[in-house]
Design an enzyme around this catalytic site. Structure first.
Site, PDB file in Angstrom:
ATOM      1  N   SER A 127      -1.802-126.261 -35.943  1.00 21.30           N
ATOM      2  CA  SER A 127      -1.471-125.682 -37.246  1.00 21.30           C
ATOM      3  C   SER A 127      -1.780-126.646 -38.383  1.00 21.30           C
ATOM      4  O   SER A 127      -1.933-126.210 -39.522  1.00 21.30           O
ATOM      5  CB  SER A 127       0.028-125.360 -37.313  1.00 21.30           C
ATOM      6  OG  SER A 127       0.413-124.532 -36.268  1.00 21.30           O
ATOM      7  N   HIS A 148      -6.356-120.435 -34.543  1.00 17.70           N
ATOM      8  CA  HIS A 148      -4.922-120.619 -34.770  1.00 17.70           C
ATOM      9  C   HIS A 148      -4.147-119.333 -34.530  1.00 17.70           C
ATOM     10  O   HIS A 148      -4.264-118.381 -35.306  1.00 17.70           O
ATOM     11  CB  HIS A 148      -4.722-121.109 -36.216  1.00 17.70           C
ATOM     12  CG  HIS A 148      -3.318-121.432 -36.573  1.00 17.70           C
ATOM     13  ND1 HIS A 148      -2.725-121.024 -37.737  1.00 17.70           N
ATOM     14  CD2 HIS A 148      -2.373-122.120 -35.896  1.00 17.70           C
ATOM     15  CE1 HIS A 148      -1.472-121.461 -37.773  1.00 17.70           C
ATOM     16  NE2 HIS A 148      -1.236-122.124 -36.664  1.00 17.70           N
ATOM     17  N   GLU A 160      -6.255-117.081 -36.977  1.00 16.03           N
ATOM     18  CA  GLU A 160      -7.116-117.676 -38.006  1.00 16.03           C
ATOM     19  C   GLU A 160      -8.218-118.495 -37.329  1.00 16.03           C
ATOM     20  O   GLU A 160      -7.929-119.335 -36.476  1.00 16.03           O
ATOM     21  CB  GLU A 160      -6.284-118.569 -38.928  1.00 16.03           C
ATOM     22  CG  GLU A 160      -5.300-117.762 -39.772  1.00 16.03           C
ATOM     23  CD  GLU A 160      -4.354-118.624 -40.596  1.00 16.03           C
ATOM     24  OE1 GLU A 160      -4.033-118.229 -41.722  1.00 16.03           O
ATOM     25  OE2 GLU A 160      -3.917-119.684 -40.103  1.00 16.03           O
ATOM     26  N   ASN A 199       0.148-119.658 -43.393  1.00 13.95           N
ATOM     27  CA  ASN A 199       1.225-120.612 -43.651  1.00 13.95           C
ATOM     28  C   ASN A 199       1.243-121.081 -45.107  1.00 13.95           C
ATOM     29  O   ASN A 199       2.284-121.480 -45.621  1.00 13.95           O
ATOM     30  CB  ASN A 199       1.146-121.805 -42.690  1.00 13.95           C
ATOM     31  CG  ASN A 199       1.652-121.418 -41.303  1.00 13.95           C
ATOM     32  OD1 ASN A 199       2.410-120.459 -41.165  1.00 13.95           O
ATOM     33  ND2 ASN A 199       1.221-122.150 -40.291  1.00 13.95           N
TER      34      ASN A 199
HETATM   35  N1  LIG Z   1       5.110-123.534 -32.002  1.00 11.65           N
HETATM   36  C1  LIG Z   1       4.505-122.811 -32.940  1.00 11.65           C
HETATM   37  O1  LIG Z   1       5.127-121.970 -33.608  1.00 11.65           O
HETATM   38  C2  LIG Z   1       3.039-122.989 -33.201  1.00 11.65           C
HETATM   39  C3  LIG Z   1       2.342-121.969 -33.893  1.00 11.65           C
HETATM   40  C4  LIG Z   1       0.964-122.095 -34.083  1.00 11.65           C
HETATM   41  C5  LIG Z   1       0.302-123.217 -33.610  1.00 11.65           C
HETATM   42  N2  LIG Z   1       1.002-124.198 -32.955  1.00 11.65           N
HETATM   43  C6  LIG Z   1       0.230-125.346 -32.423  1.00 11.65           C
HETATM   44  O2  LIG Z   1       0.144-125.207 -31.009  1.00 11.65           O
HETATM   45  C7  LIG Z   1       0.113-126.496 -30.395  1.00 11.65           C
HETATM   46  C8  LIG Z   1       1.185-126.541 -29.318  1.00 11.65           C
HETATM   47  O3  LIG Z   1       2.438-126.267 -29.879  1.00 11.65           O
HETATM   48  P1  LIG Z   1       3.680-125.804 -28.980  1.00 11.65           P
HETATM   49  O4  LIG Z   1       4.737-125.392 -29.923  1.00 11.65           O
HETATM   50  O5  LIG Z   1       3.216-124.866 -27.908  1.00 11.65           O
HETATM   51  O6  LIG Z   1       4.077-127.200 -28.292  1.00 11.65           O
HETATM   52  P2  LIG Z   1       5.000-127.478 -27.018  1.00 11.65           P
HETATM   53  O7  LIG Z   1       5.648-128.791 -27.273  1.00 11.65           O
HETATM   54  O8  LIG Z   1       5.836-126.286 -26.683  1.00 11.65           O
HETATM   55  O9  LIG Z   1       3.933-127.650 -25.817  1.00 11.65           O
HETATM   56  C9  LIG Z   1       2.998-128.686 -25.787  1.00 11.65           C
HETATM   57  C10 LIG Z   1       2.596-128.937 -24.350  1.00 11.65           C
HETATM   58  O10 LIG Z   1       1.499-129.859 -24.349  1.00 11.65           O
HETATM   59  C11 LIG Z   1       1.616-130.647 -23.194  1.00 11.65           C
HETATM   60  N3  LIG Z   1       0.763-131.829 -23.322  1.00 11.65           N
HETATM   61  C12 LIG Z   1       0.972-132.952 -24.029  1.00 11.65           C
HETATM   62  N4  LIG Z   1      -0.066-133.793 -23.869  1.00 11.65           N
HETATM   63  C13 LIG Z   1      -0.959-133.176 -23.060  1.00 11.65           C
HETATM   64  C14 LIG Z   1      -2.233-133.547 -22.517  1.00 11.65           C
HETATM   65  N5  LIG Z   1      -2.804-134.711 -22.803  1.00 11.65           N
HETATM   66  N6  LIG Z   1      -2.847-132.669 -21.706  1.00 11.65           N
HETATM   67  C15 LIG Z   1      -2.291-131.473 -21.412  1.00 11.65           C
HETATM   68  N7  LIG Z   1      -1.095-131.074 -21.886  1.00 11.65           N
HETATM   69  C16 LIG Z   1      -0.443-131.924 -22.703  1.00 11.65           C
HETATM   70  C17 LIG Z   1       3.106-130.937 -23.101  1.00 11.65           C
HETATM   71  O11 LIG Z   1       3.468-131.366 -21.784  1.00 11.65           O
HETATM   72  C18 LIG Z   1       3.699-129.573 -23.484  1.00 11.65           C
HETATM   73  O12 LIG Z   1       3.931-128.776 -22.322  1.00 11.65           O
HETATM   74  C19 LIG Z   1       0.278-127.513 -31.518  1.00 11.65           C
HETATM   75  O13 LIG Z   1      -0.987-128.009 -31.856  1.00 11.65           O
HETATM   76  C20 LIG Z   1       0.876-126.702 -32.674  1.00 11.65           C
HETATM   77  O14 LIG Z   1       0.466-127.162 -33.938  1.00 11.65           O
HETATM   78  C21 LIG Z   1       2.343-124.095 -32.721  1.00 11.65           C
END
Ligand SMILES: NC(=O)c1ccc[n+]([C@@H]2O[C@H](COP(=O)([O-])OP(=O)(O)OC[C@H]3O[C@@H](n4cnc5c(N)ncnc54)[C@H](O)[C@@H]3O)[C@@H](O)[C@H]2O)c1
Length: 294
Positions: A127, A148, A160, A199
């Protein structure tokens, strides 16, 4: 020679990161017929992800949105692994949804670039981190972009697709078409801008709400009432801040400020105050509102 991607070559998808976003995004791809592998370095996260996908897809059948057979076929198209490189070797499209840390994503993009076929697009679900901060970790800067999704990804239609300075037309068009084929409504961003579009809109509303509250024009409760009852929003900006987390709101603004250096991008003083007091919203029992324990 740089082989350009095309939608016809996309059959297998790798989703990296099996957290909140990765789990549902993988289910979305699999529902649309793509062979989908989810990778994570944490085996416990993968196990939770597998259970969650099973549960959420099962609910679609219970509600009659999909047949039991469709759900079983979808699950049969899904795989989970701790070996990201091995999974990348057979992927035609990679969506990275790992933890929001630039160093982690740069290392991942270098690893993915090394392993994935030359025609594969490497997209990030980040994001706040634009793909232009990741491209130089790869040898395929034209095949890298942001794709996204919104939370919950199984439900929210918007995706997006953000073009970086080096992203090719073929990469943008393939990613837009892929979003359509998985039943989403893509929004094309012609260039990178912090917060992307949705956003930023939300941020503008939140900023105005914070200004009105700070100026004493109306209470935060009444501003939420206006957003719900006059604008038809499902919840007001203060309720939403509490739901998403005051800490998240604070950290996103700090990250934006780091990118732009613009003092206007710093978190609002009242958000900083709540953040520093540990009032992080629903999850901590108190943010703008107080929540009963449990
Ligand atoms: N949560 C939201 O509302 C949201 C919305 C849109 C975009 N995003 C984006 O999505 C991405 C993930 O967010 P999330 O909320 O799912 O996070 P999260 O913390 O729920 O999950 C992240 C996962 O990544 C894993 N991880 C870390 N390092 C790693 C690696 N080197 N190789 C493989 N896996 C690895 C972790 O073990 C974890 O399971 C971020 O970039 C965030 O900006 C999040």
């Amino acid at each position: 020679m740089n082989p350009q991607p095309s939608i016809d070559s996309v059959r297998r998808v790798l989703v990296v990161g099996s957290g909140t976003m990765g789990t549902q995004i993988a289910a979305v791809f699999a529902l649309a017929g793509y062979d989908t592998t989810t990778s994570d370095l944490d085996p416990a996260a993968l196990e939770r992800s597998r259970e969650e996908a099973r549960r959420r897809l099962g609910r679609l059948a219970e509600k009659g949105r999909r047949t039991r057979e469709e759900v079983e076929q979808t699950l049969a198209r899904m795989a989970w692994t701790t070996d990201t490189s091995a999974a990348a070797r057979t992927a035609d499209f990679v969506l990275e949804a790992a933890v929001e840390r630039l160093d982690v994503k740069r290392r991942l993009f270098a690893e993915l670039d090394e392993a994935a076929p030359a025609h594969a697009i490497l997209a990030t679900n980040s994001s706040t981190i634009p793909s232009s901060l990741l491209v130089d970790a790869t040898d395929r800067p034209d095949r890298v972009c942001n794709m996204h999704f919104f939370n919950p990804a199984l439900v929210m239609a918007c995706v997006e697709v953000v073009r970086g300075p080096q992203t090719s037309d073929a990469t943008v068009e393939t990613t837009l078409e892929l979003a359509r084929r998985i039943g989403k409504q893509p929004v094309r961003l012609n260039r990178e801008v912090p917060g992307f579009v949705a956003n930023r809109l939300l941020g503008a509303l939140r900023d105005e709400a914070l200004r009105l509250e700070e100026a004493g024009v109306a209470s935060f409760e009444d501003i939420d009432v206006a957003a719900r009852t006059a604008l038809g929003h499902p919840m007001g900006p203060f309720e939403l801040m509490d739901l998403v987390g005051i800490d998240v709101a604070y950290l996103i603004r700090m990250a934006a400020h780091e990118q732009t250096g613009d003092p206007d991008d710093l978190p609002h003083p009242s958000v900083t105050r709540l953040y520093e007091q540990g009032h992080h919203g629903r999850k901590s029992g108190r943010g703008w509102y107080e929540y009963a324990a449990g």
